[in-house]
Design a protein around this motif. Structure first.
Motif, PDB file in Angstrom:
ATOM      1  N   UNK A 161       0.878  -1.175   0.000  1.00 52.12           N
ATOM      2  CA  UNK A 161       0.000   0.000   0.000  1.00 52.12           C
ATOM      3  C   UNK A 161       0.910   1.218   0.000  1.00 52.12           C
ATOM      4  N   UNK A 162       0.792   2.024  -1.035  1.00 50.17           N
ATOM      5  CA  UNK A 162       1.769   3.102  -1.243  1.00 50.17           C
ATOM      6  C   UNK A 162       1.103   4.474  -1.105  1.00 50.17           C
ATOM      7  N   UNK A 163       1.792   5.374  -0.413  1.00 50.38           N
ATOM      8  CA  UNK A 163       1.375   6.772  -0.274  1.00 50.38           C
ATOM      9  C   UNK A 163       2.581   7.642  -0.601  1.00 50.38           C
ATOM     10  N   UNK A 164       2.372   8.644  -1.461  1.00 43.92           N
ATOM     11  CA  UNK A 164       3.508   9.481  -1.839  1.00 43.92           C
ATOM     12  C   UNK A 164       3.085  10.897  -2.192  1.00 43.92           C
ATOM     13  N   UNK A 165       4.075  11.739  -2.340  1.00 42.19           N
ATOM     14  CA  UNK A 165       3.871  13.139  -2.725  1.00 42.19           C
ATOM     15  C   UNK A 165       4.725  13.419  -3.950  1.00 42.19           C
ATOM     16  N   UNK A 166       4.094  14.068  -4.930  1.00 40.98           N
ATOM     17  CA  UNK A 166       4.793  14.395  -6.167  1.00 40.98           C
ATOM     18  C   UNK A 166       4.781  15.911  -6.366  1.00 40.98           C
ATOM     19  N   UNK A 167       5.923  16.489  -6.698  1.00 40.99           N
ATOM     20  CA  UNK A 167       6.048  17.929  -6.907  1.00 40.99           C
ATOM     21  C   UNK A 167       6.609  18.208  -8.288  1.00 40.99           C
TER      22      UNK A 167
END
Length: 367
Positions: A46-52
């Protein structure tokens, strides 16, 4: 309000785009013994991430330039609206002031003629004057009254126009009228600072900033992605860090056409600016010629026609007192003098309005 809105938007022009939150399930098996089970295989998480996203520096500068150009354009439009309002209010005030003066002249002439009406009636009653003369006197009164009616209409029209700018009903013009002379060279020096030209310059800057933005599309943008993967404790959690870069490799079909269109718009804006300056210069010379013509006609009437009309009225009064002229001659001279004074006021109004138009349109006060 529009200018304030543009300034507020400009503060965020060069800010990075909002980060993007990413969440989901990665490498989940959908067949076999471990199908749809999160804890049976190593890659499943289960993956959670932030992309900028990070636009290139040229693009951020171009966006800042567009925001600044938008502010300049909004300020130029506001300045143009303000100077148009000053011009409209100034013309309405001048028209009101001179209609008031002309009404005073008409009232004075009516008063002078009406004081002579009893004399005419006495002369008719005594037989020293023809009965038809009383009709001629009445016609002279009606002529002046007709002029007065037209002047009242002019006054009401000027009041209505002035109410558009100062929201005052039935306004009255007070104070001295603007001067009839202008500083021609000073006005000519302000042409490049005219609100019309400032507006055109702002449109050129806006088009140039959009050209810079189009060109910045040929430079790569960047991106950063950081994510956390939750897996079965037997396998351990993971962290991923990724970078990205755009590849503008087909600029001939993508970026170049947009750049060419933006450059064409910028060239058109520059051409419009040059044309507006030439048009303004021609308009200035035309307005200057109109002012000179009005000024000469006003001076000619004041210096030559008015003294003659006054002399005639005085001579007719003296001749009537000496019994060598008819009362009707005196009344006609009074009427002629009043009509000439009203005509001279109209010529003076045209001169003052032309001078005010030059000062307000070409912004004598800017330098």
């Amino acid at each position: 309000m529009q200018l304030d809105a543009r300034r507020q938007v400009a503060d965020a022009a060069d800010e990075l785009p909002d980060p993007r939150l990413r969440a989901g399930v990665q490498n989940l098996p959908v067949s076999g013994p471990a199908a749809f089970q999160l804890d049976r295989q190593l890659p499943t998480q289960i993956q959670v991430g932030v992309e900028q996203e990070i636009p290139n520096l040229a693009k951020r500068h171009a966006r800042t330039g567009i925001a600044a150009a938008d502010i300049d354009l909004a300020a130029a439009k506001l300045s143009q609206i303000q100077y148009m309002a000053r011009l409209g209010a100034g013309k309405a005030w001048i028209s009101l002031a001179y209609s008031q003066q002309a009404l005073k002249v008409a009232d004075e002439a009516l008063g002078q003629i009406e004081t002579l009406v009893p004399l005419a009636r006495s002369a008719v009653a005594s037989g020293s004057a023809r009965p038809g003369e009383s009709l001629e006197i009445r016609r002279a009164v009606l002529d002046v009254e007709d002029v007065r009616t037209r002047l009242e209409a002019d006054r009401e029209a000027a009041q209505a126009m002035l109410a558009r700018y100062i929201t005052v009903e039935n306004a009255t013009a007070s104070g001295s009228v603007p001067p009839t002379d202008v500083d021609v060279e000073r006005l000519r020096a302000t042409l490049k600072h005219n609100p019309e030209i400032i507006l055109a310059i702002a449109q050129v800057r806006q088009a140039e900033a959009r050209t810079d933005l189009a060109r910045s599309e040929k430079r790569p943008d960047f991106g950063v992605n950081v994510s956390y993967g939750r897996r079965d404790p037997a396998f351990g959690d993971v962290v991923s860090v990724m970078g990205s870069i755009t590849l503008p490799i087909f600029s001939g079909k993508r970026q170049n056409p947009r750049i060419a269109a933006a450059e064409a718009d910028a060239f058109a804006a520059q051409s419009i600016q040059a044309d507006r300056l030439r048009e303004l210069e021609a308009q200035f010379e035309g307005d200057l010629a109109a002012w000179r013509s009005a000024h000469r006609q006003w001076q000619r009437a004041t210096e030559e026609l008015l003294p003659l009309a006054r002399s005639r009225a005085e001579l007719e009064r003296a001749s009537f007192a000496a019994g060598r002229a008819e009362l009707l001659d005196v009344i006609e001279a009074i009427k002629a003098l009043a009509l000439l004074q009203i005509e001279i006021l109209k010529r003076e109004e045209a001169t003052v309005e032309a001078a005010a138009n030059l000062r307000l349109t070409y912004r004598e006060h800017d330098l």
